[in-house]
Design a protein around this motif. Sequence first.
Motif, PDB file in Angstrom:
ATOM      1  N   SER A   1      -7.930   5.673  13.603  1.00 54.89           N
ATOM      2  CA  SER A   1      -8.805   6.695  13.546  1.00 54.89           C
ATOM      3  C   SER A   1      -8.572   7.870  12.156  1.00 54.89           C
ATOM      4  CB  SER A   1      -9.005   8.025  14.433  1.00 54.89           C
ATOM      5  OG  SER A   1      -7.378   8.964  14.200  1.00 54.89           O
ATOM      6  N   VAL A   2      -7.013   7.577  11.837  1.00 51.11           N
ATOM      7  CA  VAL A   2      -6.879   8.347  10.231  1.00 51.11           C
ATOM      8  C   VAL A   2      -6.487   6.959   9.241  1.00 51.11           C
ATOM      9  CG1 VAL A   2      -5.930  10.665  10.851  1.00 51.11           C
ATOM     10  CG2 VAL A   2      -4.602   9.131  10.811  1.00 51.11           C
ATOM     11  N   ARG A   3      -6.445   6.126   9.646  1.00 46.26           N
ATOM     12  CA  ARG A   3      -5.580   4.908   8.741  1.00 46.26           C
ATOM     13  C   ARG A   3      -4.690   4.501   8.645  1.00 46.26           C
ATOM     14  NH1 ARG A   3      -9.347   2.453   4.156  1.00 46.26           N
ATOM     15  NH2 ARG A   3      -8.521   1.115   4.696  1.00 46.26           N
ATOM     16  N   GLY A   4      -3.534   5.279   9.413  1.00 43.68           N
ATOM     17  CA  GLY A   4      -2.267   5.059   9.441  1.00 43.68           C
ATOM     18  C   GLY A   4      -2.272   3.827   9.869  1.00 43.68           C
ATOM     19  N   SER A   5      -0.938   3.557   9.800  1.00 44.58           N
ATOM     20  CA  SER A   5      -0.039   1.946  10.858  1.00 44.58           C
ATOM     21  C   SER A   5       0.551   2.238  11.665  1.00 44.58           C
ATOM     22  CB  SER A   5       0.979   1.646   9.203  1.00 44.58           C
ATOM     23  OG  SER A   5       1.389   0.451  10.015  1.00 44.58           O
ATOM     24  N   ILE A   6       0.329   1.606  12.587  1.00 43.98           N
ATOM     25  CA  ILE A   6       0.631   2.016  13.600  1.00 43.98           C
ATOM     26  C   ILE A   6       2.347   1.689  13.975  1.00 43.98           C
ATOM     27  CG2 ILE A   6      -1.098   1.555  15.586  1.00 43.98           C
ATOM     28  CD1 ILE A   6       0.315  -1.118  16.498  1.00 43.98           C
ATOM     29  N   SER A   7       3.279   0.816  12.829  1.00 47.16           N
ATOM     30  CA  SER A   7       4.522   0.905  12.765  1.00 47.16           C
ATOM     31  C   SER A   7       4.543   0.443  10.885  1.00 47.16           C
ATOM     32  CB  SER A   7       4.409  -1.046  13.208  1.00 47.16           C
ATOM     33  OG  SER A   7       5.946  -1.123  12.911  1.00 47.16           O
ATOM     34  N   ALA A   8       5.533   1.710  10.968  1.00 50.56           N
ATOM     35  CA  ALA A   8       6.049   2.077  10.221  1.00 50.56           C
ATOM     36  C   ALA A   8       7.130   1.355   9.086  1.00 50.56           C
ATOM     37  CB  ALA A   8       5.940   3.594   9.096  1.00 50.56           C
ATOM     38  N   GLU A   9       8.207   0.954  10.010  1.00 50.82           N
ATOM     39  CA  GLU A   9       9.242   0.039   9.743  1.00 50.82           C
ATOM     40  C   GLU A   9       9.795  -0.314  10.535  1.00 50.82           C
ATOM     41  OE1 GLU A   9      12.138   3.362   7.633  1.00 50.82           O
ATOM     42  OE2 GLU A   9      12.169   4.266   9.298  1.00 50.82           O
ATOM     43  N   HIS A  10       9.339  -0.639  12.185  1.00 50.70           N
ATOM     44  CA  HIS A  10      10.424  -0.721  12.810  1.00 50.70           C
ATOM     45  C   HIS A  10       9.797  -2.494  13.001  1.00 50.70           C
ATOM     46  CE1 HIS A  10      11.768   3.554  15.255  1.00 50.70           C
ATOM     47  NE2 HIS A  10      12.002   3.033  13.680  1.00 50.70           N
ATOM     48  N   GLY A  11       8.900  -2.243  12.763  1.00 56.70           N
ATOM     49  CA  GLY A  11       7.762  -3.775  12.952  1.00 56.70           C
ATOM     50  C   GLY A  11       6.754  -4.293  14.784  1.00 56.70           C
TER      51      GLY A  11
END
Lengths: 484, 484
Positions: free
Chosen positions: B430-440
């Motif tokens: 909903s805030v246009r983020g990423s569900i995986s920043a660095e873990h994959g």
Amino acid sequence: MEQFATVMATPKTSLLSTIPSDKARWNVLAAEELDHFNMDWMGKYRGKSSCVIKPKSAEELSAIMRICYENNIAIVPQGGNTGLVGGSVPVHDEVVVNLSSMNKIRSFDTMAGTLVCDAGCILEVLDDYVANEGYMMPLDLGAKGSCHIGGNVAANAGGLRFLRYGSLHGSVLGLEVVLPNGDIITGLQTLRKDNTGLDLKQLFIGSEGTLGIITGVSIATPPRPKSVKLAMFGLDSYEAVQQTFRTVRKYCGEILSAFEFVDADTFNVVMNSKVQSHKNPFTEPHRMYVLVETSGSNKEHDDEKMQLLLEELLESGLISDGVLAQDETQIRALWAIRENIPESLGHLGKVYKYDVSLPIEKMYDLVDAVKLQCQKHRILGVSPGEDLVLAVGGYGHIGDGNLHINVAAKGYLAEVENALEPFIYEFVASVRGSISAEHGLGLMKADKIGYSKDLVSIDCMKRIKRVFDPKGLLNPYKYLPSRN
Amino acid sequence: MEQFATVMATPKTSLLSTIPSDKARWNVLAAEELDHFNMDWMGKYRGKSSCVIKPKSAEELSAIMRICYENNIAIVPQGGNTGLVGGSVPVHDEVVVNLSSMNKIRSFDTMAGTLVCDAGCILEVLDDYVANEGYMMPLDLGAKGSCHIGGNVAANAGGLRFLRYGSLHGSVLGLEVVLPNGDIITGLQTLRKDNTGLDLKQLFIGSEGTLGIITGVSIATPPRPKSVKLAMFGLDSYEAVQQTFRTVRKYCGEILSAFEFVDADTFNVVMNSKVQSHKNPFTEPHRMYVLVETSGSNKEHDDEKMQLLLEELLESGLISDGVLAQDETQIRALWAIRENIPESLGHLGKVYKYDVSLPIEKMYDLVDAVKLQCQKHRILGVSPGEDLVLAVGGYGHIGDGNLHINVAAKGYLAEVENALEPFIYEFVASVRGSISAEHGLGLMKADKIGYSKDLVSIDCMKRIKRVFDPKGLLNPYKYLPSRN
């Protein structure tokens, strides 16, 4: 008519005839206006396109691409047309998609320093814009006044401050891309980290318009330095240049933002150029010249770092002479010497430009080897009036191992080209270098990729090309994957 | 037997039976030794592989991959097995290719700072190695003592100093990769710039072992700082954390190398942990804690920058309390608080780990929202003895917009998972983020990619997967392109 793309074309172009009637309101401009889009700025590459389209949005471009796809019409994407390898002009009658009408800044996050903009924005315009908020663009190059950010990304431009701010593969955060079939990748994320699936945007960075057309760019901008200092040194040998680089890194550390070298022949061409007048900062001639720039957040600390560096360099005898710019005007004057090299050489004659990566210690060997090769071929050193080659100049980015070797000649002549190629490519391959550090392959080096890449990689590239462009319509005739 | 890979397998494994007789000299180890390779370190994901192979070279792995390819045998590549999303362990009976026997440094260029090494080298070992030459690895993370550089690259690891040294997409210079059919990409260039064709290595960075197995890495290492300083602050609110970040950037500028935040709940878990004892640097409790690290080339200048920062922070009232590490021991003690978070939480219970990218100003909203959600689901805040959720902790990398939200629970239970998912993913989307920043993505988020990527992109990924792995043998069941 404002809401539609500008189409410049002779009335009979195949594309125009296929555009549905409701799109026929697009501007049709006269044939003589097309010249500018058909030829590169060096006057080396010239196509015969009869149709130039300037879309105003990704959606509009999508509609155009779909029509081209359905009708098997080849396309060449074009930004500021400042490329050096014939990558942005047509070869035959491809449709030119010029991005200059997509030049809006979409958003800027002042907290995070992330810029989202149209692909057709001019690099210098963007840099001025983010400067107002205390940021800077993470790349800078001589063509900044006319090159587009979309072209920079498509070509994976390097430039003068790569040493400090790194590659576009690190600073581009997202791309909006229209694919050959008209599909749009809406990937304008502004996140610094995103590990969800394959990082597709990376493929488009440096793809030279062969996979899709970049219409929007999201990019991280670093904080603008509060203090910038610039020094220029005269040195006696390339060995001294390397040792100076080591010393500069030691004393300037994290504030070092550029380390450029220019050899005497190149320096003299700029000094004697009639294009622009330059004041020679040195009273005596030197064999090599070096520009060292620092960019930091604390002027007092940066002054002291530069002072310590100068003391060490003078004491060690590494440099023969040096000047330190005292104000913004002097900084601009010294940078102008470096930035006006291409224009000055271009005024001398037609210029063969090679842009290679080499191990730092072997960089200058290539310049010496090229001079010898030209002498062997009797196109240099015979007599000033007869020589086909007017100057061989070496300059570039020491820290990146990136040498620009430029050969100014009386014309684009077979005798000159045969002396230089494949000689230069073979030299570069023999030391495992790259035959294109930052300019790309374009038309010039489309079939030379084998000098720098293995067969398995080349095969993978071809198959990826087919994933995005199964009909081979985007930038055909150039860049290996299209040609084979 | 030294020249061959170690194969650990029960005698009946399908792979072993297909290995030609001249390869039968490979070590066959007992079944009970396989456990270690079948389960991830959190104890959350467990496979049933009966065959673990440890190749010693790319050529050896190529022979193995070819056999698997011909016999349709699925493979899971495994490095230090420190992943957090179930990406490096089998799901069923895939063959595990563990890279730990490929752990040699191949070359290091002391002038350019470029390292070439086997994929199985441990990050900390590499960092110690380049430290001797005055350089450092461009990434650092809690698992550095056991994670492999090949795994770091395959997962596009971020870590603690991303803020300063940027993404692996910028610092990896070349890769050696064995493809599913056994072909080898021999791409271990050490050039900082190379624009010859598509930049294939970028695809493998973050591909989580779905396209090929990385066997060698060439990477640029930055000069090691001569002066490192570390401060920890106590603050009253997340708003103060953001303002402190702005102030720190202003005063520390180019020497800022980390800016980490830890909320009170997480901090308290570490302080009360029985795994390792930590001295609380603060006498009073605070709502937020921040770690600020600087790394520079001139100790005197760095001291002064930190001093000016502290004066400003105390005067402005942004921080409530602060400590400045006085020596290497104190630096290690403060970093240990941050680095031991995962272990301390793990000792408390089973941990649900989410690693997301969000706009900086919205980062902490998610932690508050998750606590509320757990209360709504009556798994938190009912009564200390009954609560299924033991702690909700938020911490992470402010400068990168990267939040780690960890939920320690009494077990991996459906009630807990159903409360957290898809709640967290929907919030992030909903805030246009990423569900995986660095873990994959791994196994955990294989089917969640749609929260962060558009359909056109996902389709392109699937088609690229087929280019490299047409039979879908590499890391199946995980990471979207394999599953659909």
